[in-house]
Design an enzyme around this catalytic site. Structure first.
Site, PDB file in Angstrom:
ATOM      1  N   GLU A 174       0.817  -1.220   0.000  1.00 36.89           N
ATOM      2  CA  GLU A 174       0.000   0.000   0.000  1.00 36.89           C
ATOM      3  C   GLU A 174       0.849   1.268   0.000  1.00 36.89           C
ATOM      4  OE1 GLU A 174      -3.691   0.087   0.327  1.00 36.89           O
ATOM      5  OE2 GLU A 174      -3.493  -1.972  -0.380  1.00 36.89           O
ATOM      6  N   HIS A 250      -4.454   1.747   7.409  1.00 29.68           N
ATOM      7  CA  HIS A 250      -3.049   2.011   7.107  1.00 29.68           C
ATOM      8  C   HIS A 250      -2.367   2.542   8.371  1.00 29.68           C
ATOM      9  CE1 HIS A 250      -4.166   2.712   2.639  1.00 29.68           C
ATOM     10  NE2 HIS A 250      -3.620   1.531   2.765  1.00 29.68           N
ATOM     11  N   CYS A 369      -2.738  11.373   3.515  1.00 26.22           N
ATOM     12  CA  CYS A 369      -3.100  10.562   2.349  1.00 26.22           C
ATOM     13  C   CYS A 369      -2.811  11.298   1.052  1.00 26.22           C
ATOM     14  CB  CYS A 369      -4.585  10.192   2.391  1.00 26.22           C
ATOM     15  SG  CYS A 369      -5.015   8.929   3.606  1.00 26.22           S
TER      16      CYS A 369
END
Length: 445
Positions: A174, A250, A369
Site C-alpha cells: 500500500e 493504514h 493521504c
C-alpha cells in the site's frame, strides 16, 4: 550532502465521487452514495499545497489518472464504442463502473514507496509503485502511476524506478502509507520504517479478524531489497490487529513520523517497546523522540473520526515540527484539547495548522493521504521536472483549469455519462501540457 524533504500532493481528479469502495475505511463506507463536489475537492487540495508553499515548504503536484478507465473495461470483455461500454457496464455492474471511475489516485501516499539516495547502496533515489491489490479500484493504478513518476523524475543517473510487486495477496503493498523515514538530518543516512498488517506465509501469526490487513511483511521486505537498503537501516513493525479492526486500515491513520520524531497512538503497534528500542538503536546522529498519545487522551475511535494521525509532520527552520491536520480535529473535543496541550507542552511539535479537506475526508483521506514525501539533494532537485513544482503562477493556472473543466456536483449515476469521460479527457490533455508530462494517458496515444 544538503537535502530537503519535498511533498508531492495528488491533484483530485474530475470524477471524484463517493462510491464506498474501500471496505475497512470507515469514512468511505459511511458516506457511500453521497453527492460529491469535484471542483471543491480539487480546490481544497490546491489551497493546502499553496499554503504550505507560502510557508516555505517545497511542494509539488502529481497529476490524476484518467477515469472512467475504459481500457480496463475492455480488458474485462466490454466492447463497442466508449458510450456503449459505459452503458453496458452501468446496466450489468454499477459497482464495476464505480470502481473504474474512482479518483482514489489523489491519495498519493499510497502510490509509491520512496527511499532517498542517502539510504541506498547505489546512491540513487528509488521508487516502487504500490500494487494496491487489496482493492480492485486501486489495483488498476500502478502502471500509470509509474509513468507519471518517471515523467517527473526521469534522470536515470539519480532515480531508479521499480515495477509494482506481483499483484497477489502475499505481496500486498500500500505504498508510503505504511512507510516512514527517520533521520538526524535529510542528507544523512536514515532508518526506513516499514509497518505491516500480517505475515503472508505464516498462518499462525497474529492478524486482524474483521478487516483485511492490506500490507504484508513480505512486501515490505521485497521493497527494502529492491531499494538496496542495508539491514542496519531498516526496521519492520506490525500494526496491532485489533487496531486494524477498529478502522485503522493504514499505519498513517495511527502514527506519523519525520526527522527524529514519531507521533503515535499507544495502540498503533503490536510490540511497541521493542519497536521503539530498535528505531532508537539504528537511528544515527540523534535520539528518537517518541510522542505517545494514550487512550485516555484520545480513543482510537476519536483518532479515526478526526484523522489526527493522518497528518503531515513538517520540519521547520527553527528545529521544531509543525503538524498539519484536517479541520475535523477541532470538531472532536478530545482531539482539540489534546492538540492544545501538545503545542503548550514545549516539545518537538510546537505548531498545528488546520485545513478544510472535507471532500477528501468524506472518502477517508486526510492531509497525509494526499501527499507523497520525497527527500532530494540539491543536485537531484535540479533535474526533476520543474513544471510540477508549486508556484504562485502554477496555483493560479491550476485553479483556472479546475474552474474550466470540473463539475461542482457529481453523483454515482453520472459516471455512465459519456460527456463526463470526454470532459475528463479534455481536462487531462490540457493538464499534461501545464505540467509538461508528455503523453502519459492512453487516450493521448
Amino acid at each position: 550532502m544538503a537535502a530537503h524533504e519535498l511533498n508531492f500532493d495528488g491533484l483530485v481528479g474530475p470524477t471524484h465521487n463517493y462510491s464506498g469502495l474501500s471496505y475497512g475505511n470507515v469514512a468511505s463506507e459511511e458516506n457511500v452514495m453521497a453527492v460529491s463536489n469535484p471542483k471543491e475537492a480539487a480546490k481544497q487540495g490546491l489551497r493546502k499545497m499553496k499554503a504550505l508553499h507560502d510557508m516555505g515548504f517545497k511542494q509539488g503536484v502529481l497529476a490524476p489518472h484518467h477515469r472512467p478507465n475504459i481500457e480496463v473495461l475492455r480488458a474485462l470483455g466490454f466492447s463497442g464504442s466508449d458510450e456503449k461500454v459505459l452503458a453496458d457496464v452501468c446496466r450489468s455492474s454499477p459497482v464495476l463502473l464505480a470502481a473504474v471511475s474512482s479518483a482514489s489516485c489523489m491519495w498519493t501516499a499510497n502510490a509509491v514507496t520512496v527511499s532517498p539516495s542517502a539510504d541506498t547502496l547505489d546512491g540513487r533515489v528509488h521508487f516502487t509503485a504500490a500494487n494496491l491489490n487489496a482493492k480492485f479500484h486501486r489495483s488498476i493504478e500502478h502502471s500509470l502511476t509509474s509513468q507519471i513518476m518517471q515523467a517527473s523524475f526521469s534522470d536515470e543517473r539519480y532515480f531508479a524506478h521499480h515495477n509494482a510487486l506481483p499483484s497477489v495477496s502475499q505481496f500486498g503493498d500500500e505504498g508510503a502509507a505504511n512507510h516512514t523515514r527517520f533521520c538526524s538530518d535529510y542528507g544523512s543516512g536514515g532508518v526506513e520504517f516499514f509497518v505491516y498488517g500480517r505475515r503472508a506465509f505464516d498462518e499462525a501469526a497474529p492478524k486482524p479478524k474483521k478487516y483485511p490487513a492490506r500490507q504484508t511483511l513480505e512486501a515490505s521486505e521485497a521493497i527494502a531489497r529492491l531499494h538496496q537498503l542495508p539491514d542496519e537501516q531498516v526496521v519492520y513493525a506490525q500494526q496491532k490487529p485489533s487496531t486494524i479492526d477498529a478502522g485503522v486500515f493504514h499505519n498513517d491513520v495511527i502514527s506519523v513520523g519525520n526527522g527524529n520524531v514519531l507521533f503515535y497512538h499507544e495502540e498503533a503497534f503490536l510490540n511497541t517497546e521493542q519497536v521503539l528500542s530498535e528505531l532508537n538503536r539504528k537511528l544515527k546522529g540523534a535520539s528518537l523522540e517518541a510522542i505517545k498519545v494514550s487512550n485516555t487522551d484520545v480513543t482510537i475511535n476519536d483518532a479515526v473520526r478526526s484523522y489526527l494521525f493522518n497528518s503531515q509532520l513538517l520540519s521547520k527552520p527553527d528545529g521544531k515540527m509543525m503538524l498539519v491536520v484536517p479541520t475535523e480535529c477541532k470538531e472532536i473535543a478530545s482531539v482539540a484539547s489534546y492538540l492544545d496541550q501538545l503545542v503548550a507542552s514545549g516539545g518537538a511539535i510546537n505548531q498545528v495548522e488546520m485545513f478544510d479537506l472535507k471532500q477528501s475526508m468524506q472518502n477517508g483521506g486526510g492531509p497525509a493521504c494526499l501527499r507523497l514525501r520525497v527527500v532530494l539533494t540539491e543536485a537531484e532537485q535540479a533535474v526533476i521536472n520543474p513544471q510540477v513544482m508549486m508556484s504562485d503562477q502554477l496555483f493560479i493556472r491550476l485553479n483556472n483549469w479546475v474552474d474550466k473543466h470540473y463539475r461542482d456536483r457529481l453523483s454515482t449515476e453520472d459516471l455512465a455519462d459519456i460527456s463526463l469521460l470526454r470532459e475528463s479527457e479534455t481536462a487531462l490533455d490540457e493538464l499534461t501540457q501545464i505540467l509538461n508530462l508528455g503523453s502519459v494517458y492512453p487516450f493521448q496515444k
